[in-house]
Scaffold this motif. Structure first.
Motif, PDB file in Angstrom:
ATOM      1  N   GLY A 108       0.625  -1.296   0.118  1.00 15.01           N
ATOM      2  CA  GLY A 108      -0.012   0.224   0.083  1.00 15.01           C
ATOM      3  C   GLY A 108       0.594   0.981   0.135  1.00 15.01           C
ATOM      4  N   ASN A 109       1.736   1.143   1.095  1.00 13.16           N
ATOM      5  CA  ASN A 109       2.341   1.956   0.752  1.00 13.16           C
ATOM      6  C   ASN A 109       3.786   2.278   0.106  1.00 13.16           C
ATOM      7  N   ARG A 110       3.885   0.885  -0.288  1.00 17.96           N
ATOM      8  CA  ARG A 110       5.264   1.269  -1.706  1.00 17.96           C
ATOM      9  C   ARG A 110       6.528   1.356  -1.225  1.00 17.96           C
ATOM     10  N   ILE A 111       6.853   0.155  -0.117  1.00 19.93           N
ATOM     11  CA  ILE A 111       8.202   0.357   0.595  1.00 19.93           C
ATOM     12  C   ILE A 111       9.724   0.076  -0.895  1.00 19.93           C
ATOM     13  N   GLU A 112      10.040   0.532  -0.918  1.00 18.11           N
ATOM     14  CA  GLU A 112      10.818  -0.148  -1.051  1.00 18.11           C
ATOM     15  C   GLU A 112      12.084  -0.474  -0.592  1.00 18.11           C
ATOM     16  N   PRO A 113      13.387  -1.332  -0.343  1.00 10.26           N
ATOM     17  CA  PRO A 113      13.307  -2.274  -1.887  1.00 10.26           C
ATOM     18  C   PRO A 113      12.544  -3.087  -2.037  1.00 10.26           C
ATOM     19  N   PHE A 114      11.749  -3.745  -0.779  1.00  6.17           N
ATOM     20  CA  PHE A 114      10.710  -5.091  -0.947  1.00  6.17           C
ATOM     21  C   PHE A 114       9.294  -4.590  -1.572  1.00  6.17           C
ATOM     22  N   PHE A 115       9.152  -3.765  -2.052  1.00  9.42           N
ATOM     23  CA  PHE A 115       7.873  -3.214  -2.972  1.00  9.42           C
ATOM     24  C   PHE A 115       7.943  -3.805  -4.540  1.00  9.42           C
ATOM     25  N   LEU A 117      10.687  -6.288  -5.257  1.00  8.00           N
ATOM     26  CA  LEU A 117      10.688  -7.845  -5.151  1.00  8.00           C
ATOM     27  C   LEU A 117       9.067  -8.322  -5.338  1.00  8.00           C
ATOM     28  N   ILE A 118       8.033  -7.583  -4.264  1.00  8.98           N
ATOM     29  CA  ILE A 118       7.050  -7.988  -4.597  1.00  8.98           C
ATOM     30  C   ILE A 118       6.282  -8.251  -5.608  1.00  8.98           C
ATOM     31  N   ARG A 119       6.469  -6.942  -6.283  1.00  9.80           N
ATOM     32  CA  ARG A 119       5.955  -6.803  -7.339  1.00  9.80           C
ATOM     33  C   ARG A 119       6.864  -5.986  -8.403  1.00  9.80           C
ATOM     34  N   PRO A 120       7.641  -6.990  -9.404  1.00 12.66           N
ATOM     35  CA  PRO A 120       8.432  -6.594 -10.480  1.00 12.66           C
ATOM     36  C   PRO A 120       8.201  -5.311 -10.830  1.00 12.66           C
ATOM     37  N   GLY A 121       7.080  -5.851 -10.926  1.00 11.78           N
ATOM     38  CA  GLY A 121       6.289  -5.046 -12.746  1.00 11.78           C
ATOM     39  C   GLY A 121       5.225  -4.259 -12.251  1.00 11.78           C
ATOM     40  N   ILE A 122       4.589  -3.307 -13.318  1.00 10.83           N
ATOM     41  CA  ILE A 122       3.588  -2.628 -12.565  1.00 10.83           C
ATOM     42  C   ILE A 122       2.186  -3.792 -12.524  1.00 10.83           C
ATOM     43  N   HIS A 123       1.611  -4.960 -12.981  1.00  9.12           N
ATOM     44  CA  HIS A 123       0.573  -5.518 -12.218  1.00  9.12           C
ATOM     45  C   HIS A 123       1.146  -6.613 -10.947  1.00  9.12           C
ATOM     46  N   SER A 125       1.937  -9.312  -9.197  1.00  7.41           N
ATOM     47  CA  SER A 125       3.404 -11.160  -9.871  1.00  7.41           C
ATOM     48  C   SER A 125       2.178 -12.386  -9.184  1.00  7.41           C
ATOM     49  N   THR A 126       2.772 -13.029  -9.683  1.00  7.74           N
ATOM     50  CA  THR A 126       2.160 -14.818  -9.015  1.00  7.74           C
ATOM     51  C   THR A 126       2.679 -15.002  -7.535  1.00  7.74           C
ATOM     52  N   PHE A 127       4.187 -14.100  -7.263  1.00 14.05           N
ATOM     53  CA  PHE A 127       4.570 -14.384  -6.045  1.00 14.05           C
ATOM     54  C   PHE A 127       3.889 -13.210  -5.163  1.00 14.05           C
ATOM     55  N   GLU A 128       3.484 -12.223  -5.624  1.00 16.67           N
ATOM     56  CA  GLU A 128       2.226 -11.617  -4.740  1.00 16.67           C
ATOM     57  C   GLU A 128       0.929 -12.169  -4.292  1.00 16.67           C
ATOM     58  N   TYR A 129       0.973 -12.529  -5.404  1.00 14.17           N
ATOM     59  CA  TYR A 129      -0.758 -13.930  -5.288  1.00 14.17           C
ATOM     60  C   TYR A 129       0.084 -15.273  -3.860  1.00 14.17           C
ATOM     61  N   ILE A 130       0.721 -15.405  -4.065  1.00 14.38           N
ATOM     62  CA  ILE A 130       0.889 -16.417  -3.427  1.00 14.38           C
ATOM     63  C   ILE A 130       1.701 -15.944  -1.781  1.00 14.38           C
ATOM     64  N   LEU A 131       2.345 -14.608  -1.395  1.00 17.44           N
ATOM     65  CA  LEU A 131       2.277 -13.760  -0.439  1.00 17.44           C
ATOM     66  C   LEU A 131       0.846 -13.531   0.737  1.00 17.44           C
TER      67      LEU A 131
END
Length: 199
Positions: A108-115, A117-123, A125-131
């Protein structure tokens, strides 16, 4: 050794100090030395490779620390005490919502560098759905832990009703259902139907 390298090594050493004492005394020095050697090897490569290595090493170490403590807890009477004591069961159950809150804060706050890693692209990611799936389903686990003392028989063979535990378990389940339905409908609208500007 430059300042950045000293900082990384100092942080890793502090992280290793979080291991249980026996583990730390037996393997702490060799883990530190292995990290130092691998860091020197990766330092010759690009900054991104070095950052990825450091992040991977820290995450893997944190997971290892958690595993060691889980092993200690499950092999001792501490786990039995946590799940039978109403106050500690309620607290531990409530803590199971923390990963969702943390992940939500990062995204929600787009905290880097974690954001990144979770969402490398614009949309999403599969990794984000799994998390999301994992942290979301930790909430009913917390509910189960919170309510567990109600099902335990006391010394006199009777069950006791613990209002705080029952309320907390119910609230956790309600939060889970609301989040599951809300996020599920949003994922369906945005990612399956691909409705423009649905966020």
């Amino acid at each position: 050794m430059n300042y950045e390298q000293e900082t990384v090594h100092a942080l890793y050493k502090k992280l290793l100090n979080l291991y249980p004492r026996g583990f730390r005394e037996q393997l702490g020095e060799s883990m530190q030395q292995t990290f130092n050697d691998l860091y020197k090897e990766r330092k010759r490569e690009t900054q991104q490779v070095l950052f990825s290595f450091v992040l991977w090493a820290f995450v893997e170490t944190i997971v290892g620390i958690a595993k060691e403590y889980i092993l200690l807890i499950t092999q001792s009477d501490m786990m039995k005490n946590i799940t039978t004591n109403p106050k500690s069961a309620a607290l531990v159950g409530l803590l199971f919502i923390a990963p969702f809150v943390l992940l939500n804060a990062i995204v929600g706050n787009r905290i880097e560098p974690f954001f990144s890693l979770i969402r490398p692209g614009i949309h999403t990611s599969t990794f984000e759905y799994i998390l999301l799936f994992i942290v979301l389903f930790l909430i009913p686990v917390g509910s189960f832990i919170a309510i567990r003392p109600i099902f335990q028989r006391g010394a006199e063979g009777k069950r006791k009703f613990h209002l705080v535990n029952a309320v907390l378990a119910a609230l956790l389940l309600i939060v889970f259902v609301m989040l599951f339905v809300g996020l599920g409908s949003e994922i369906y609208r945005c990612d399956v139907l691909q409705i423009p500007n649905c966020d």
